[in-house]
Enzyme design. Sequence first.
Site, mmCIF file in Angstrom:
data_model
loop_
_atom_site.group_PDB
_atom_site.id
_atom_site.type_symbol
_atom_site.label_atom_id
_atom_site.label_comp_id
_atom_site.label_asym_id
_atom_site.label_seq_id
_atom_site.Cartn_x
_atom_site.Cartn_y
_atom_site.Cartn_z
ATOM 1 N N HIS A 121 0.858 -1.185 0.000
ATOM 2 C CA HIS A 121 0.000 0.000 0.000
ATOM 3 C C HIS A 121 0.893 1.234 0.000
ATOM 4 O O HIS A 121 1.969 1.231 0.591
ATOM 5 C CB HIS A 121 -0.889 0.019 1.253
ATOM 6 C CG HIS A 121 -2.074 0.930 1.119
ATOM 7 N ND1 HIS A 121 -3.279 0.500 0.611
ATOM 8 C CD2 HIS A 121 -2.237 2.238 1.416
ATOM 9 C CE1 HIS A 121 -4.135 1.520 0.614
ATOM 10 N NE2 HIS A 121 -3.517 2.593 1.096
ATOM 11 N N ASP A 168 -14.045 3.507 7.255
ATOM 12 C CA ASP A 168 -12.951 4.259 6.615
ATOM 13 C C ASP A 168 -13.442 4.961 5.358
ATOM 14 O O ASP A 168 -13.037 6.092 5.076
ATOM 15 C CB ASP A 168 -11.780 3.339 6.274
ATOM 16 C CG ASP A 168 -10.699 4.117 5.523
ATOM 17 O OD1 ASP A 168 -10.119 5.024 6.132
ATOM 18 O OD2 ASP A 168 -10.471 3.851 4.329
ATOM 19 N N ARG A 173 -12.753 13.428 5.813
ATOM 20 C CA ARG A 173 -11.456 14.064 6.081
ATOM 21 C C ARG A 173 -10.978 14.857 4.874
ATOM 22 O O ARG A 173 -10.387 15.929 4.999
ATOM 23 C CB ARG A 173 -10.415 12.995 6.451
ATOM 24 C CG ARG A 173 -10.616 12.404 7.839
ATOM 25 C CD ARG A 173 -9.820 11.128 8.013
ATOM 26 N NE ARG A 173 -8.424 11.325 7.716
ATOM 27 C CZ ARG A 173 -7.617 10.381 7.194
ATOM 28 N NH1 ARG A 173 -8.085 9.177 6.938
ATOM 29 N NH2 ARG A 173 -6.366 10.644 6.945
ATOM 30 N N SER A 176 -6.457 4.357 8.959
ATOM 31 C CA SER A 176 -7.162 4.200 7.679
ATOM 32 C C SER A 176 -6.484 3.108 6.844
ATOM 33 O O SER A 176 -7.134 2.179 6.348
ATOM 34 C CB SER A 176 -7.140 5.546 6.941
ATOM 35 O OG SER A 176 -7.470 5.401 5.596
ATOM 36 N N LYS A 227 -7.634 -1.289 6.527
ATOM 37 C CA LYS A 227 -7.939 -1.946 5.236
ATOM 38 C C LYS A 227 -7.012 -3.143 5.007
ATOM 39 O O LYS A 227 -7.442 -4.187 4.524
ATOM 40 C CB LYS A 227 -7.796 -0.931 4.098
ATOM 41 C CG LYS A 227 -8.967 0.055 4.069
ATOM 42 C CD LYS A 227 -8.812 1.110 3.006
ATOM 43 C CE LYS A 227 -7.777 2.140 3.369
ATOM 44 N NZ LYS A 227 -7.900 3.433 2.737
#
Length: 431
Positions: A83, A162, A169, A184, A188
């Site tokens: 990620h 999220d 946000r 966040s 995930k």
Amino acid sequence: MRPAELIEQKRNGGEHDAAELAELILAYARDDVPDYQLAAWCMAVYFQGLTPAETHALTDAMIRSGETLDLGAALGRKVVDKHSTGGVGDKTSIAVGPIVAACGVPLGKMSGRGLGHTGGTLDKLESIPGFRVELTTDEMIQQLREVGMAIVGQTANLVPADKKLYALRDVTATVDIVPLIASSIMSKKLAAGAQAIVLDVKVGDGAFMKTLDDARVLAEVMREIGTMAGREVTCLLTDMDQPLGRAVGNALEVHEARDTVRGDGPADFTELVLEAAARLLAYSDLGIDLDEGRRRAEAAVDDGSALEVYERWIHAQGGDPDPGALEQAPVRRVVPAPRDGVVTRLGALDVGVAALELGAGRRTKADPIDHAVGVLCFAKRGDTVLEGDDLAEVHARTEETAERAAAAVLAAYEIGERAPADHGIVLDIVA
Ligand code: URA
């Protein structure tokens, strides 16, 4: 739990009880707490932070807001994942996935969309005609068995808290907060069942973390969340002071990712892709070390097996892997070097915003994306140029937008006398 009391407690620098914090997040995910109260809470967190215990409780509550997946059990394999915290020209997953899969390690990844000046992998993939990002979990598992890789959108039921919170946000200036980014991303990754995770933490003017120190803090927090959940985590802290590779813009980036998979990519992007692939392979159930991971990743590029997987993967998700099928922008405008010298700076944020203004990204969640437009940065930091050389090329829908973007891209370049120090793409590793 009364949300107003929690907002007040955080505003005054207090620490939440884990159960109360979880209740707030789960109630928000169920639409039982309104956006304005969560927005106020996020802003209080911006100024007061969260303790490690609160960050863990938040991550845990986010995971509990929806379903979880166990790809490892479904495939009978150790599952690895990667990620990125988000940057300009970041198409790393599109190139890393086929390389890792060609080495025999399945990579099933949930990616996101871009917002603001940072691009999203799903938007990039959707520039491929026919490509489907909405696979069911069963389709994803089937594709992982048959092709070894899949990149899909976050299913509605995976960490729904999220999804809501991130969108909130984004429009309330509360994205760049370490505990909120960490929870966040890690919620995930943990919910999707990866046992080992490589995190690409971007650092610099085009990233959420502007300094190496801030990026290190984010990396440590994410690593600790992962470790406490029994996962292996490595964070690569990588340069986002200039765009990654040359291409910024959806179809242009897919083109560059494919070039890189076949061994013809720009040096900085190729280095990051091979480093991330090597680390994923070293984490996998192949039982190899980092050097062997690097050797196999390079071999998969050299012998064409990574390109073969790339083509099978794009086909499997309904797309046409031929780069000739990607839409091209009707207007191209070269940005010439105004003088002889060395590129001392190429601002990632400026180029990202120029691409956004061309239509490559969204200003609001509802904006459509123009997949064809973007910028190719031919000259990067440290390159020597002569007056009139092509610094960059703008790909635009109209002459007018091309003109504006060309001026913005030119302003992103600084040309000086002496080459800046070359620190490479990977600035540090937290492992
Ligand atoms: N990427 C995410 O998934 N979440 C963040 O908060 C920032 C980047």
